[in-house]
Design a protein around this motif. Sequence first.
Motif, PDB file in Angstrom:
ATOM      1  N   ARG A 201      36.557  20.729  49.643  1.00 29.26           N
ATOM      2  CA  ARG A 201      37.859  21.247  49.245  1.00 29.26           C
ATOM      3  C   ARG A 201      37.749  22.733  48.919  1.00 29.26           C
ATOM      4  NH1 ARG A 201      40.784  18.681  44.058  1.00 29.26           N
ATOM      5  NH2 ARG A 201      39.168  19.915  43.033  1.00 29.26           N
ATOM      6  N   SER A 202      38.766  23.506  49.257  1.00 27.11           N
ATOM      7  CA  SER A 202      38.750  24.933  48.969  1.00 27.11           C
ATOM      8  C   SER A 202      38.579  25.161  47.472  1.00 27.11           C
ATOM      9  CB  SER A 202      40.042  25.595  49.461  1.00 27.11           C
ATOM     10  OG  SER A 202      40.148  25.515  50.860  1.00 27.11           O
ATOM     11  N   PRO A 203      37.617  25.980  47.068  1.00 23.51           N
ATOM     12  CA  PRO A 203      37.377  26.183  45.640  1.00 23.51           C
ATOM     13  C   PRO A 203      38.443  27.072  45.018  1.00 23.51           C
ATOM     14  CG  PRO A 203      35.946  27.599  46.919  1.00 23.51           C
ATOM     15  CD  PRO A 203      36.664  26.725  47.909  1.00 23.51           C
ATOM     16  N   PRO A 204      38.776  26.843  43.754  1.00 27.00           N
ATOM     17  CA  PRO A 204      39.674  27.755  43.055  1.00 27.00           C
ATOM     18  C   PRO A 204      38.937  29.023  42.642  1.00 27.00           C
ATOM     19  CG  PRO A 204      38.943  26.057  41.546  1.00 27.00           C
ATOM     20  CD  PRO A 204      38.365  25.715  42.902  1.00 27.00           C
ATOM     21  N   VAL A 205      39.712  30.074  42.445  1.00 27.89           N
ATOM     22  CA  VAL A 205      39.186  31.344  41.965  1.00 27.89           C
ATOM     23  C   VAL A 205      39.798  31.621  40.590  1.00 27.89           C
ATOM     24  CG1 VAL A 205      39.085  33.834  42.328  1.00 27.89           C
ATOM     25  CG2 VAL A 205      38.946  32.281  44.294  1.00 27.89           C
ATOM     26  N   TYR A 206      38.963  31.949  39.621  1.00 24.44           N
ATOM     27  CA  TYR A 206      39.450  32.393  38.317  1.00 24.44           C
ATOM     28  C   TYR A 206      39.089  33.860  38.158  1.00 24.44           C
ATOM     29  CZ  TYR A 206      40.606  27.662  36.843  1.00 24.44           C
ATOM     30  OH  TYR A 206      41.173  26.414  36.738  1.00 24.44           O
ATOM     31  N   LEU A 207      40.107  34.663  37.940  1.00 24.93           N
ATOM     32  CA  LEU A 207      39.935  36.105  37.835  1.00 24.93           C
ATOM     33  C   LEU A 207      40.476  36.576  36.485  1.00 24.93           C
ATOM     34  CD1 LEU A 207      39.177  38.752  39.337  1.00 24.93           C
ATOM     35  CD2 LEU A 207      41.515  38.819  40.199  1.00 24.93           C
ATOM     36  N   ALA A 208      39.612  37.186  35.675  1.00 23.02           N
ATOM     37  CA  ALA A 208      40.025  37.713  34.378  1.00 23.02           C
ATOM     38  C   ALA A 208      40.182  39.222  34.490  1.00 23.02           C
ATOM     39  CB  ALA A 208      38.997  37.376  33.299  1.00 23.02           C
ATOM     40  N   ILE A 209      41.293  39.726  33.974  1.00 25.51           N
ATOM     41  CA  ILE A 209      41.596  41.144  34.097  1.00 25.51           C
ATOM     42  C   ILE A 209      42.058  41.692  32.743  1.00 25.51           C
ATOM     43  CG2 ILE A 209      42.298  40.927  36.521  1.00 25.51           C
ATOM     44  CD1 ILE A 209      45.197  41.032  35.551  1.00 25.51           C
ATOM     45  N   GLU A 210      41.958  43.003  32.604  1.00 20.70           N
ATOM     46  CA  GLU A 210      42.638  43.714  31.531  1.00 20.70           C
ATOM     47  C   GLU A 210      43.725  44.560  32.170  1.00 20.70           C
ATOM     48  OE1 GLU A 210      40.896  45.513  27.913  1.00 20.70           O
ATOM     49  OE2 GLU A 210      38.963  45.027  28.863  1.00 20.70           O
ATOM     50  N   ARG A 211      44.938  44.402  31.695  1.00 19.47           N
ATOM     51  CA  ARG A 211      46.072  45.108  32.306  1.00 19.47           C
ATOM     52  C   ARG A 211      46.162  46.528  31.749  1.00 19.47           C
ATOM     53  NH1 ARG A 211      50.647  43.732  35.332  1.00 19.47           N
ATOM     54  NH2 ARG A 211      50.027  41.543  35.471  1.00 19.47           N
ATOM     55  N   ARG A 212      45.149  47.343  32.063  1.00 18.17           N
ATOM     56  CA  ARG A 212      45.171  48.742  31.637  1.00 18.17           C
ATOM     57  C   ARG A 212      46.144  49.553  32.490  1.00 18.17           C
ATOM     58  NH1 ARG A 212      39.702  47.742  32.340  1.00 18.17           N
ATOM     59  NH2 ARG A 212      38.483  47.376  30.451  1.00 18.17           N
ATOM     60  N   ASP A 213      46.183  49.244  33.788  1.00 16.49           N
ATOM     61  CA  ASP A 213      47.060  49.926  34.737  1.00 16.49           C
ATOM     62  C   ASP A 213      47.986  48.878  35.348  1.00 16.49           C
ATOM     63  OD1 ASP A 213      48.282  51.215  36.844  1.00 16.49           O
ATOM     64  OD2 ASP A 213      46.478  52.258  37.521  1.00 16.49           O
ATOM     65  N   PRO A 214      49.156  48.638  34.742  1.00 20.00           N
ATOM     66  CA  PRO A 214      50.036  47.568  35.209  1.00 20.00           C
ATOM     67  C   PRO A 214      50.417  47.692  36.680  1.00 20.00           C
ATOM     68  CG  PRO A 214      50.744  48.346  33.054  1.00 20.00           C
ATOM     69  CD  PRO A 214      49.684  49.289  33.519  1.00 20.00           C
ATOM     70  N   SER A 215      50.645  48.905  37.170  1.00 15.72           N
ATOM     71  CA  SER A 215      51.039  49.061  38.572  1.00 15.72           C
ATOM     72  C   SER A 215      49.901  48.645  39.499  1.00 15.72           C
ATOM     73  CB  SER A 215      51.462  50.505  38.852  1.00 15.72           C
ATOM     74  OG  SER A 215      50.401  51.414  38.603  1.00 15.72           O
ATOM     75  N   LEU A 216      48.670  48.955  39.145  1.00 18.43           N
ATOM     76  CA  LEU A 216      47.528  48.549  39.955  1.00 18.43           C
ATOM     77  C   LEU A 216      47.389  47.027  39.972  1.00 18.43           C
ATOM     78  CD1 LEU A 216      44.862  49.052  41.493  1.00 18.43           C
ATOM     79  CD2 LEU A 216      43.740  49.234  39.253  1.00 18.43           C
ATOM     80  N   ILE A 217      47.512  46.400  38.827  1.00 24.56           N
ATOM     81  CA  ILE A 217      47.390  44.944  38.753  1.00 24.56           C
ATOM     82  C   ILE A 217      48.505  44.269  39.531  1.00 24.56           C
ATOM     83  CG2 ILE A 217      47.372  42.956  37.216  1.00 24.56           C
ATOM     84  CD1 ILE A 217      44.850  44.743  37.144  1.00 24.56           C
ATOM     85  N   ASP A 218      49.736  44.772  39.402  1.00 22.82           N
ATOM     86  CA  ASP A 218      50.857  44.191  40.145  1.00 22.82           C
ATOM     87  C   ASP A 218      50.649  44.326  41.646  1.00 22.82           C
ATOM     88  OD1 ASP A 218      52.097  43.483  37.792  1.00 22.82           O
ATOM     89  OD2 ASP A 218      53.422  45.235  37.730  1.00 22.82           O
TER      90      ASP A 218
END
Length: 277
Positions: A201-218
């Motif tokens: 089965r396709s594995p899930p990905v968990y990605l932890a981020i800090e939203r320092r640059d909201p436009s970059l994250i979006d």
Amino acid sequence: MPMAAHPPRPAHSTKHLALLRYPFRDLVFHLAQRDDGLTNGTALWLGAQCLSLYLADALRLKAPPARRLRAIELGSGIGLSALALCSMGWDVLATDLPDVISAVLTSNVVRNASQLPGGSGTIQVRALDWTVPADQWVWGNGTFIGLPGGPGTERTELVETLGPPFDLIISSDTLYAAEIVHPLFRTLHALITLSAGHGCRSPPVYLAIERRDPSLIDLALADAVKLWGFAAERVPHKKVVKALDKGGVKWDKEDWEGVEIWRFTQKTSSSPVSANV
């Protein structure tokens, strides 16, 4: 390892410490770090702290699996999340760039893995540069998977290397510049495709981020969905708070404000949505 006596402090308050005595559940990891400005990957960051505790709570198994589960981490840094998963019984492939591996990651893994309790998994460290496309990856090499100009035929026979299929893919604190977005999600997409290609089965990905640059994250989240065909879902903040509380962490809101954990799953199509990607 001795019983953890004190909860971990948020990463930004310990950057000056060259060696962290880091409590995780009933363990204590001894983690070297460098805050010399040469690379972001040699110091502890909040995302790894939150992700490791969230996974410890979210991945509790109701019954022993038929085989030991396998995870790969992109951008392992000082090794906290990889060691945390390993202590929970996972076989973990910890990857980063060579300078991070030589500066802190390998020594931290060697220092701590041998002290893990019975029932822990195994952990291996190998270099993976996300700019190297998947058709140039080498799974049988004990030093690297993908490096620019790396000899694709070189193999290391001294160890049995971890490779696909993976049951879980994790990464934290790795979305901090626009030029990283495309290579990161291309690498994630390739790892999922390789794992699914083994009949799993396709594995899930968990990605932890800090939203320092909201436009970059979006932008990154939009690309993950539109270009790479991921389904993206943010882990509810209250679940992360619950996991940190179970781990003995009671930080003030401002200590980790902006940290988010996202879960990505691959939709049925195995190809990027855009033919130009």
